[in-house]
Design a protein around this motif. Structure first.
Motif, short mmCIF file in Angstrom:
data_model
loop_
_atom_site.label_atom_id
_atom_site.label_comp_id
_atom_site.label_asym_id
_atom_site.label_seq_id
_atom_site.Cartn_x
_atom_site.Cartn_y
_atom_site.Cartn_z
N ARG A 97 0.84 -1.21 0.00
CA ARG A 97 0.00 0.00 0.00
C ARG A 97 0.87 1.25 0.00
O ARG A 97 0.57 2.24 -0.67
CB ARG A 97 -0.91 0.01 1.23
N LEU A 98 1.96 1.19 0.77
CA LEU A 98 2.84 2.35 0.89
C LEU A 98 3.49 2.69 -0.45
O LEU A 98 3.47 3.84 -0.89
CB LEU A 98 3.92 2.04 1.94
N VAL A 99 4.05 1.68 -1.12
CA VAL A 99 4.76 1.96 -2.37
C VAL A 99 3.80 2.15 -3.54
O VAL A 99 4.18 2.73 -4.56
CB VAL A 99 5.80 0.87 -2.71
N SER A 100 2.56 1.68 -3.42
CA SER A 100 1.62 1.83 -4.54
C SER A 100 0.92 3.19 -4.54
O SER A 100 0.30 3.56 -5.54
CB SER A 100 0.56 0.73 -4.51
N GLU A 101 1.04 3.94 -3.44
CA GLU A 101 0.32 5.21 -3.36
C GLU A 101 0.65 6.17 -4.50
O GLU A 101 -0.26 6.68 -5.16
CB GLU A 101 0.55 5.87 -2.00
N PRO A 102 1.95 6.43 -4.79
CA PRO A 102 2.24 7.31 -5.92
C PRO A 102 1.76 6.74 -7.26
O PRO A 102 1.41 7.49 -8.16
CB PRO A 102 3.76 7.47 -5.90
N VAL A 103 1.75 5.41 -7.37
CA VAL A 103 1.29 4.77 -8.60
C VAL A 103 -0.20 5.05 -8.82
O VAL A 103 -0.66 5.25 -9.95
CB VAL A 103 1.54 3.24 -8.54
N ARG A 104 -0.94 5.09 -7.73
CA ARG A 104 -2.39 5.29 -7.83
C ARG A 104 -2.79 6.77 -7.86
O ARG A 104 -3.87 7.10 -8.33
CB ARG A 104 -3.09 4.59 -6.67
N ARG A 105 -1.91 7.65 -7.41
CA ARG A 105 -2.28 9.07 -7.30
C ARG A 105 -1.69 9.94 -8.40
O ARG A 105 -2.10 11.08 -8.58
CB ARG A 105 -1.82 9.62 -5.94
N GLN A 106 -0.67 9.44 -9.10
CA GLN A 106 0.01 10.25 -10.11
C GLN A 106 -0.04 9.54 -11.46
O GLN A 106 -0.23 8.32 -11.51
CB GLN A 106 1.48 10.45 -9.72
N PRO A 107 0.14 10.28 -12.56
CA PRO A 107 0.24 9.61 -13.87
C PRO A 107 1.37 8.58 -13.84
O PRO A 107 2.46 8.86 -13.36
CB PRO A 107 0.55 10.77 -14.83
N ILE A 108 1.06 7.40 -14.34
CA ILE A 108 2.02 6.29 -14.29
C ILE A 108 3.36 6.65 -14.91
O ILE A 108 4.43 6.33 -14.36
CB ILE A 108 1.43 5.05 -15.02
#
Length: 230
Positions: A97-108
């Motif tokens: 969850r911690l490392v996926s946050e930027p993946v889910r909140r920003q353009p890939i």
């Protein structure tokens, strides 16, 4: 198999020292087995968990192997049960969850390293091949991260029609293919290259772009786009 019952007194002083080292510093001084030992101590409070921690490290080849092992594999180790296995698995869930946050909140495409970190955490230690597809919208934001198939030790099926249909159902304009190589070597096979090109061609006709095909292994990762294979 139940979690092991009390088996000898584990000095409260030792556990307290571990706790203080964790709370008073950043935890960098802890050995890998001490991290596992402390997690197990929370699940099995009346048992000396040091030897079990070392056994798990040896069996799974290191800290990452222990924390990414599936529940059945963990429970198969003598002394482990549902409570102790869950105590270890929750760390992987939290880390993911911690490392996926930027993946889910920003353009890939602008958070590529975060994406690779997320995929490596989730897939590098898998013992079976898994295919997943990241479906993106017109702004390259993640719409859905789908596990499309899971196979044997060295092969999981991926079907062009299945991938493109899912993209259309989601209204995706682009996608990223991902799979792992349990062998550890992330180099693409001829079959990997062929199926990628088939999906690219099918997507073109329907306005769906394939940004990349990433292969994850213990030895690292490969990007078919950066290798000039697509």
């Amino acid at each position: 198999m139940p979690d092991a019952a009390a088996g000898g007194h584990h000095g409260a002083g030792h556990r307290s020292r571990l706790r203080q080292r964790l709370l008073n510093g950043d935890g960098t001084g802890l050995h890998d087995h001490e991290i596992i030992e402390y997690l197990l101590a929370l699940a099995i409070p009346r048992r000396d968990t040091k030897q079990l921690a070392k056994q798990l490290i040896d069996h799974f080849g290191g800290l990452a192997g222990v924390l990414t092992a599936d529940g059945d594999s963990l429970r198969a180790i003598p002394g482990m049960g549902e409570t102790s296995a869950a105590a270890l698995k929750i760390v992987q869930v939290a880390a993911s969850r911690l490392v996926s946050e930027p993946v889910r909140r920003q353009p890939i495409l602008s958070s590529w390293q975060a994406l690779l970190d997320y995929l490596r955490l989730d897939m590098a230690h898998l013992t079976r091949e898994r295919v997943r597809v990241l479906f993106l919208n017109a702004k390259n934001m993640l719409i859905s991260d789908d596990n499309m198939s899971e196979g044997s030790v060295d092969q999981a099926a991926i079907y062009t029609r299945q991938v493109i249909k899912r993209a259309l159902d989601l209204g995706a304009t682009s996608l990223i293919l991902v799979h792992n190589h349990p062998s550890g070597n992330p180099q693409p096979s001829k079959q990997d290259i062929q199926i990628t090109r088939e999906i690219i061609e099918a997507g073109k006709r329907l306005g769906i772009d394939v940004h990349d095909h990433i292969i994850i292994g213990l030895d690292g990762h490969s990007s078919m786009r950066s290798m000039g294979l697509m």
